[in-house]
Design a protein around this motif. Structure first.
Motif, short mmCIF file in Angstrom:
data_model
loop_
_atom_site.label_atom_id
_atom_site.label_comp_id
_atom_site.label_asym_id
_atom_site.label_seq_id
_atom_site.Cartn_x
_atom_site.Cartn_y
_atom_site.Cartn_z
N PRO A 1 43.29 28.24 38.97
CA PRO A 1 43.05 27.03 39.77
C PRO A 1 42.46 25.92 38.89
O PRO A 1 41.57 26.16 38.09
N GLY A 2 43.02 24.74 39.00
CA GLY A 2 42.58 23.62 38.17
C GLY A 2 43.41 23.45 36.92
O GLY A 2 43.34 22.42 36.26
N GLY A 3 44.21 24.44 36.58
CA GLY A 3 45.07 24.36 35.40
C GLY A 3 46.34 23.59 35.71
O GLY A 3 46.64 23.27 36.86
N ASP B 1 44.06 31.17 44.07
CA ASP B 1 43.41 32.47 43.90
C ASP B 1 43.84 33.19 42.62
O ASP B 1 43.71 34.40 42.51
N GLY B 2 44.37 32.45 41.66
CA GLY B 2 44.82 33.05 40.41
C GLY B 2 43.71 33.77 39.66
O GLY B 2 43.96 34.76 38.98
N ALA B 3 42.49 33.28 39.79
CA ALA B 3 41.36 33.90 39.09
C ALA B 3 40.98 35.25 39.67
O ALA B 3 40.26 36.03 39.04
N ALA B 4 41.50 35.59 40.85
CA ALA B 4 41.15 36.87 41.48
C ALA B 4 41.60 38.06 40.65
O ALA B 4 41.05 39.15 40.76
N ILE B 5 42.59 37.90 39.80
CA ILE B 5 43.10 39.00 38.98
C ILE B 5 42.20 39.30 37.78
O ILE B 5 42.23 40.39 37.22
N LEU B 6 41.39 38.31 37.37
CA LEU B 6 40.61 38.46 36.14
C LEU B 6 39.66 39.66 36.13
O LEU B 6 39.61 40.38 35.13
N PRO B 7 38.91 39.94 37.20
CA PRO B 7 38.05 41.13 37.16
C PRO B 7 38.84 42.42 36.98
O PRO B 7 38.43 43.32 36.25
#
Length: 64
Positions: free
Chosen positions: A21-23, A29-35
């Motif tokens: 998000p922001g890119g 919710d793209g950052a949800a995969i990072l953890p």
């Protein structure tokens, strides 16, 4: 996350800011995969599996 047994491979492709998000190509919710990605990498590291990272601009595997 399940267990890792026998021969295993973890392939993480194109985890970059542009898809967050922001890119430029942000995915909601793209950052949800990072953890999950970080836990998977940690699991492989603890199990002693080879970890390889390619720097931006790398041409690993490219043929001449």
């Amino acid at each position: 996350m399940g267990s890792v047994r026998g021969r295993a491979a973890l392939l993480v492709v194109d985890v970059q800011y542009d898809f967050l998000p922001g890119g430029a190509l942000g995915v909601p919710d793209g950052a949800a995969i990072l953890p999950w990605v970080n836990r998977a990498i940690g699991l492989f590291a603890r199990r002693g599996y080879l970890l390889a990272a390619l720097a931006p601009g790398s041409v690993a595997g490219a043929s001449a």
